[in-house]
Design an enzyme around this catalytic site. Structure first.
Site, mmCIF file in Angstrom:
data_model
loop_
_atom_site.group_PDB
_atom_site.id
_atom_site.type_symbol
_atom_site.label_atom_id
_atom_site.label_comp_id
_atom_site.label_asym_id
_atom_site.label_seq_id
_atom_site.Cartn_x
_atom_site.Cartn_y
_atom_site.Cartn_z
ATOM 1 N N ASP A 162 0.844 -1.195 0.000
ATOM 2 C CA ASP A 162 0.000 0.000 0.000
ATOM 3 C C ASP A 162 0.876 1.240 0.000
ATOM 4 O O ASP A 162 1.842 1.315 0.759
ATOM 5 C CB ASP A 162 -0.914 0.014 1.234
ATOM 6 N N GLU A 180 1.009 5.468 0.475
ATOM 7 C CA GLU A 180 0.407 6.770 0.763
ATOM 8 C C GLU A 180 1.093 7.740 -0.196
ATOM 9 O O GLU A 180 2.292 7.615 -0.474
ATOM 10 C CB GLU A 180 0.624 7.192 2.211
ATOM 11 N N ASP A 207 -2.506 -0.506 6.444
ATOM 12 C CA ASP A 207 -3.416 -0.854 5.353
ATOM 13 C C ASP A 207 -2.944 -2.109 4.620
ATOM 14 O O ASP A 207 -3.767 -2.940 4.203
ATOM 15 C CB ASP A 207 -3.550 0.320 4.377
ATOM 16 N N HIS A 224 -5.186 4.378 6.750
ATOM 17 C CA HIS A 224 -4.510 5.373 5.901
ATOM 18 C C HIS A 224 -3.051 5.566 6.278
ATOM 19 O O HIS A 224 -2.486 6.639 6.034
ATOM 20 C CB HIS A 224 -5.266 6.707 5.894
#
Length: 218
Positions: free
Chosen positions: A10, A12, A155, A150
């Site tokens: 994942d 960000e 995540d 998040h």
DNA sequence: TGCCAGGCCCTCTTTAGGGCCTT
């Protein structure tokens, strides 16, 4: 690389589109082997630009944190080694795939593994879920969570739980002895209504689970 | 500072539009 091995990851980021200059600010990933997490990767990365107040609020990652983080290029070199030789999974994989490929391209590296999408699979397996956002599915399935959302590693870990839960669900419902990455990957290309018939044929050993572009299947 | 995209999928569809999902 075993049939049951994949890196679930994942990102960000500063926004939604690497094509418009958005950059990765954090990567989190877990290596799953035989439905167990056997390795982890997490790092903030300095994108060389400031992030908006919205992203600071959304992720909890501040400009101050990123100023102290290693450069994205340095982190991506390490991450390229982490994922080498593995297939990949992400929730809404088209998003993470764009950022992964863009960040790898900046350092002259390329992805070799296939990308499967936990969201596409979940839409086919959990048709009664209120929606198919990661946070909703974690709640819907009562998956273990420390309440952090998040952030990249949190995540990625929850996506890994979702992934193994879906594998378990398919095994149980269709009495499959094993569920491979290739089967999960192929599921994303099967029309929703055709999924039960497709899986019945897989269970009966009459279908190549590696087939892609399977909208005509079933 | 605020803005931006793209792939999938459904349907009141296919010469299209809009919701979902990701940050």
């Amino acid at each position: 690389m075993g049939k049951f091995t994949a890196v679930i990851l994942d990102f960000e980021t500063t926004g939604l589109s690497p094509g418009y200059g958005d950059r990765a600010i954090e990567i989190g990933a877990v290596l799953v082997r035989n439905n167990r997490i056997v390795d982890r990767f997490q790092s903030l990365m300095n994108p060389g630009k400031r992030v908006s107040g919205f992203i600071e609020e959304y992720t909890g990652i501040t400009n101050e944190m990123l100023a102290k983080a290693p450069p994205a290029e340095q982190v991506m070199e390490r991450f390229a080694s982490f994922i080498a030789g593995h297939n990949l999974v992400a929730h809404n994989a088209s998003f993470d795939r764009r950022f992964l490929d863009a960040e790898l391209s900046r350092i002259g590296r390329r992805r070799t593994g296939d990308f499967a999408c936990s969201m596409l699979a979940a839409r086919r397996i959990y048709t009664n879920a209120p929606n198919h956002r990661l946070e909703t599915l974690v709640s819907h399935l009562s998956l273990q969570t420390d309440g952090v959302f998040h952030r990249a590693l949190a995540d990625a870990e929850m996506t890994a739980q979702l992934w193994t839960a879906m594998i378990g669900e398919l095994k149980e419902t269709y009495r499959l002895r094993q569920v491979t990455f290739e089967l999960m990957h192929s599921l994303g290309g099967v029309a929703k209504k055709a999924v039960p018939a497709y899986l019945e044929r897989v269970a009966a050993g009459r279908t190549c689970a590696c087939a892609r572009g399977g909208r005509s299947l079933g």
